[in-house]
Write an enzyme that holds these catalytic residues in place. Structure first.
Site, mmCIF file in Angstrom:
data_model
loop_
_atom_site.group_PDB
_atom_site.id
_atom_site.type_symbol
_atom_site.label_atom_id
_atom_site.label_comp_id
_atom_site.label_asym_id
_atom_site.label_seq_id
_atom_site.Cartn_x
_atom_site.Cartn_y
_atom_site.Cartn_z
ATOM 1 N N CYS A 120 -3.380 5.693 6.874
ATOM 2 C CA CYS A 120 -2.917 5.552 5.495
ATOM 3 C C CYS A 120 -3.952 4.806 4.663
ATOM 4 O O CYS A 120 -4.288 5.219 3.543
ATOM 5 C CB CYS A 120 -1.571 4.829 5.467
ATOM 6 S SG CYS A 120 -0.765 4.857 3.849
ATOM 7 N N CYS A 206 3.469 -2.693 2.866
ATOM 8 C CA CYS A 206 2.759 -3.401 3.935
ATOM 9 C C CYS A 206 2.518 -4.870 3.623
ATOM 10 O O CYS A 206 1.714 -5.529 4.288
ATOM 11 C CB CYS A 206 1.423 -2.713 4.218
ATOM 12 S SG CYS A 206 1.579 -0.984 4.702
ATOM 13 N N CYS A 229 -7.651 -3.763 6.013
ATOM 14 C CA CYS A 229 -7.410 -2.365 5.650
ATOM 15 C C CYS A 229 -8.566 -1.475 6.090
ATOM 16 O O CYS A 229 -8.413 -0.262 6.182
ATOM 17 C CB CYS A 229 -7.197 -2.242 4.146
ATOM 18 S SG CYS A 229 -8.617 -2.734 3.156
#
Length: 237
Positions: A120, A206, A229
């Site tokens: 993602c 998140c 990330c």
């Protein structure tokens, strides 16, 4: 243009014993060196608010890109709008992924951030930044050494292997107190989620309030073992 081999000698000249702990010196050098080949990738957290203000002092029409995953908190978009009003000369761009959320669901299933958060992030953050940095020599980041163990070796100027560019981090010596002291002193717009126990703010699905007051990023991807990330590799260069 400075080559990588000369960075180490050059960055030794940056004096961190001043009111901005070297940040303004680094920014002036960066814009003089890279001119329009320098982009600030800003997340518009509190560090972002501070660095936007410092960047504006040095380069009023600087390029700033926000990676709009389309999953951010409403409070994040509000602080971006406040920044646009306060600094109308800055070129603030919201960069969206090639895949809309609906297209991502069709291709990868619902709530990919739960099933495969790394993928993602790759779709909604890493690839868009790759596109923005294509053809650009250097980029700015608001990383601070105090934020986490993965960032404690960050230098003012870093070779960025992930994006094949130069990453410049003016705030590496700033503490959490330094950031807030500057923000309050200069009445900067900031994300109001910071008032509710969110020291680090990313995508809404998140991100939660910090579960460890010592670890400012403990509310990010909580319980998954994920720490970053993917935009920032450990800076050990």
């Amino acid at each position: 243009m400075l080559t990588y081999e000369t960075w180490d000698n050059k960055t030794r000249e940056f004096n961190s014993d001043n009111p901005t702990k070297g940040a303004l010196h680094v920014l002036k050098w960066a814009f003089e060196t890279y001119e329009d080949n320098l982009v600030y990738a800003c997340s518009f957290g509190i560090e972002g608010s501070v660095l936007v203000d410092l960047v504006h002092q040095v380069q009023p029409d600087a390029q700033i890109v926000f990676l709009d995953t389309q999953l951010h908190f409403q409070e994040t978009y509000e602080v971006i709008e406040a920044a646009k009003k306060r600094y109308p000369s800055l070129r603030i761009k919201l960069k969206t992924p090639a895949l809309s959320l609906e297209e991502q669901v069709k291709k990868h299933g619902d709530e990919l951030w739960k099933v495969d958060p790394n993928q993602c992030c790759a779709i909604r953050k890493i690839t868009p930044l790759e596109e923005e940095l294509n053809g650009v020599t250097a980029w700015l980041s608001g990383l601070r050494r105090e934020q986490s163990t993965t960032r404690q070796n960050t230098q003012f100027v870093n070779r960025d292997h992930r994006f094949k560019s130069i990453k410049i981090c003016p705030l590496i010596h700033w503490t959490w107190k330094d950031i807030w002291r500057y923000a309050h002193k200069n009445n900067l717009p900031y994300n109001k989620l910071h008032n509710n126990g969110y020291p680090s703010i990313g995508c809404e699905p998140c991100t939660q309030a910090a579960i460890n007051e010592i670890d400012l990023r403990s509310g990010r991807w909580s319980g998954t073992g994920k720490l970053e990330c993917g935009l920032h590799q450990s800076e050990s260069q």
